[in-house]
Write a protein that holds these residues in place. Structure first.
Motif, short mmCIF file in Angstrom:
data_model
loop_
_atom_site.label_atom_id
_atom_site.label_comp_id
_atom_site.label_asym_id
_atom_site.label_seq_id
_atom_site.Cartn_x
_atom_site.Cartn_y
_atom_site.Cartn_z
N ALA A 73 0.86 -1.18 0.00
CA ALA A 73 0.00 0.00 0.00
C ALA A 73 0.90 1.23 0.00
N GLU A 74 0.46 2.26 -0.72
CA GLU A 74 1.24 3.50 -0.84
C GLU A 74 0.37 4.70 -0.49
N LEU A 75 0.80 5.44 0.50
CA LEU A 75 0.12 6.68 0.90
C LEU A 75 1.12 7.82 0.77
N ASN A 76 0.83 8.77 -0.09
CA ASN A 76 1.72 9.92 -0.31
C ASN A 76 3.15 9.49 -0.63
N GLY A 77 3.28 8.46 -1.46
CA GLY A 77 4.59 7.99 -1.91
C GLY A 77 5.31 7.08 -0.94
N GLN A 78 4.74 6.84 0.24
CA GLN A 78 5.39 6.00 1.25
C GLN A 78 4.67 4.66 1.38
N PRO A 79 5.44 3.58 1.53
CA PRO A 79 4.80 2.27 1.68
C PRO A 79 4.18 2.10 3.07
N LEU A 80 3.04 1.42 3.09
CA LEU A 80 2.39 1.06 4.35
C LEU A 80 2.45 -0.46 4.47
N GLY A 81 2.90 -0.94 5.57
CA GLY A 81 2.97 -2.39 5.78
C GLY A 81 1.72 -2.93 6.46
N LYS A 82 1.78 -4.18 6.82
CA LYS A 82 0.71 -4.79 7.60
C LYS A 82 0.81 -4.23 9.02
N PRO A 83 -0.30 -3.85 9.63
CA PRO A 83 -0.21 -3.15 10.90
C PRO A 83 0.29 -4.02 12.07
#
Length: 191
Positions: A73-83
């Motif tokens: 997942a990408e939010l504002n160019g940054q990857p988001l991992g599994k929480p």
């Protein structure tokens, strides 16, 4: 032709999606470090991890076709991992509130020295979410093992204003339209 097929994943979500194709397959956990490289773009990370997972399992099973997949997942160019935790899931959802989030779901189909690849892009537009709605959702569905902290195939659909993609299965974690194309290129009969 050898039609043996392995899914380089123990994800219940990917396994359930692959079962839709009615091909016999096994599952095996890949031993891959999923740490992003410095400066690695989210799409590049998804592609690298999918390829690494398939390659690692394929190296242990010569002559067997192996499916690797990964989603970032990408939010504002940054990857988001599994929480991983309730707190992290709530924080991710709060950050995504009212935002567009891009999900890169990469595929790699490998056997010996053959590698076929694809990557699907899904854009999700989140509605404005307050802390109470986020808390209720996370408590109800416990999306702690999902990139982006939601399950679109369940109650998570209530978090969105829109989903834009070419393959509805990509957001769940395995883009079956692209996978069918790769499997046909590899000689499988689908359906």
């Amino acid at each position: 032709m050898n039609t043996t097929l392995l899914l380089a994943s123990t994800s219940v979500y990917r396994r359930e999606l692959l079962q839709r194709l009615r091909l016999p397959f096994g599952c095996e956990r890949p031993q891959v470090d999923e740490t992003p490289q410095v400066g690695e773009a989210p799409q590049a990370l998804a592609r690298r991890l999918a390829a690494s997972k398939a390659a690692e399992v394929a190296a242990r099973h010569p002559g067997v076709w192996v499916i690797g997949s990964d989603q970032v997942a990408e939010l504002n160019g940054q990857p988001l991992g599994k929480p991983g935790t309730v707190e992290a899931a709530c924080a991710q959802l709060a950050a995504m509130s009212g935002q567009e989030v891009r999900f890169h779901t990469a595929l790699s189909l490998q056997r010996d020295n053959i590698c076929l690849a694809a990557c699907d892009l899904t854009t999700v537009r989140f509605r404005q979410l307050d802390a109470e709605a986020i808390g209720r959702y996370v408590q109800a569905e416990q999306p702690l093992d999902c990139a982006g902290s939601f399950k679109c195939e369940g109650l998570g659909i209530a978090l969105f204003e829109a989903i834009d993609n070419q393959d509805p299965t990509a957001l769940i974690g395995l883009p079956l339209i692209a996978l069918c194309r790769l499997l046909r290129q590899a000689g499988f009969s689908v359906p």
